[in-house]
Write an enzyme that holds these catalytic residues in place. Structure first.
Site, PDB file in Angstrom:
ATOM      1  N   ARG A  87       0.848  -1.204   0.000  1.00  0.00           N
ATOM      2  CA  ARG A  87       0.000   0.000   0.000  1.00  0.00           C
ATOM      3  C   ARG A  87       0.876   1.243   0.000  1.00  0.00           C
ATOM      4  NH1 ARG A  87       0.986   2.353   4.646  1.00  0.00           N
ATOM      5  NH2 ARG A  87       1.272   1.147   6.554  1.00  0.00           N
ATOM      6  N   HIS A  94      -2.227  -1.184  13.427  1.00  0.00           N
ATOM      7  CA  HIS A  94      -3.612  -1.652  13.431  1.00  0.00           C
ATOM      8  C   HIS A  94      -3.806  -2.558  14.644  1.00  0.00           C
ATOM      9  CE1 HIS A  94      -4.116  -0.051   9.465  1.00  0.00           C
ATOM     10  NE2 HIS A  94      -3.272  -0.911   8.907  1.00  0.00           N
ATOM     11  N   GLY A 166      -6.825   0.712   2.292  1.00  0.00           N
ATOM     12  CA  GLY A 166      -7.859   1.706   2.528  1.00  0.00           C
ATOM     13  C   GLY A 166      -7.584   2.621   3.699  1.00  0.00           C
ATOM     14  N   ALA A 168      -7.957   3.515   8.187  1.00  0.00           N
ATOM     15  CA  ALA A 168      -8.015   3.002   9.557  1.00  0.00           C
ATOM     16  C   ALA A 168      -8.440   4.144  10.468  1.00  0.00           C
ATOM     17  CB  ALA A 168      -6.661   2.452   9.991  1.00  0.00           C
ATOM     18  N   CYS A 184       3.182   7.111  10.429  1.00  0.00           N
ATOM     19  CA  CYS A 184       3.061   7.838   9.160  1.00  0.00           C
ATOM     20  C   CYS A 184       4.125   8.920   9.025  1.00  0.00           C
ATOM     21  CB  CYS A 184       1.659   8.451   9.017  1.00  0.00           C
ATOM     22  SG  CYS A 184       0.328   7.245   9.153  1.00  0.00           S
TER      23      CYS A 184
END
Length: 230
Positions: A87, A94, A166, A168, A184
């Protein structure tokens, strides 16, 4: 010359599925199967919800692995897996209490990944607003924020213009694992990570948030595709 308005956009077919709690690698495999089915015409566009077992995932951004702060022994002690993915984006976490959404959507009518990312942001901004939270964008950074606190991350990929991976959204997520990464690539100077629970001061019903996300996604998808000819 003015023209009469055309017929309202018809909502694209959209299946909604909930995989419950999954191991990340298993969910990735199932996404790949859905993407193949969508590209072969054997499936409609699909919005998948899941919660993952604790895992750090690395995106394709160069240097993402440098934002992992814990060593393998610490990961093992805390029961957190590490997976390198295909991705977009950097490293993120997560885990239980976080709603992960995997839209398997064919973008051929509008081949615009930047617009698609903005669409996902709009869906989440509108969704958390229904729970009393005023979130927005942070210029130059993907995801949604409340001030300098990031509440949702986005990282996507496409195959033959069908999306996977996608978003989160931190709902009742334990935020402690985020201290094991620079999430990130966000440094302390950039901001921090938050959750709906933390912002509202109470646990939030995950099922209600999923229903809201699904409703906003379904309602806004025709608008996204209408933008192809706007």
């Amino acid at each position: 010359m003015s023209h009469p308005p055309g017929p309202p956009a018809r909502a694209p077919a959209l299946d909604l599925v909930d995989w419950g709690r999954t191991a990340y690698a298993d969910a990735w495999r199932r996404q790949e199967e859905l993407v193949a089915a969508r590209n072969d015409g054997r499936a409609a566009d699909t919005l998948v919800f899941t919660e993952h077992d604790p895992v750090f995932t690395l995106g394709v951004r160069r240097g993402a692995e440098q934002n992992l702060l814990w060593d393998p022994a610490e990961l093992a002690r805390r029961g957190i897996a590490l997976v390198t993915t295909n991705r977009g984006g950097d490293i993120t976490y997560h885990g239980p209490g976080q709603i992960v959404g995997y839209p398997i959507v064919h973008l051929a009518p509008r081949k615009d990944l930047h617009a698609y990312l903005r669409f996902l942001e709009e869906v989440m901004i509108a969704s958390v607003a229904r729970f009393g939270l005023a979130a927005g964008r942070n210029p130059g950074k993907t995801g949604i924020w409340i001030g300098k606190r990031k509440i949702a991350a986005i990282g996507v990929a496409v195959k033959k213009w069908t999306t996977f991976h996608g978003f989160a959204l931190n709902v009742n997520t334990d935020l402690a694992p985020f201290t094991g990464i620079i999430p990130c690539g966000i440094t302390a100077a950039d901001g921090t990570v938050t959750s709906m629970h933390l912002e509202l001061g109470r646990p939030v019903d995950l099922a209600a948030v999923k229903r809201t996300l699904a409703a906003e996604f379904r309602a806004r998808l025709p608008e996204f595709f209408a933008g192809a000819t706007a």
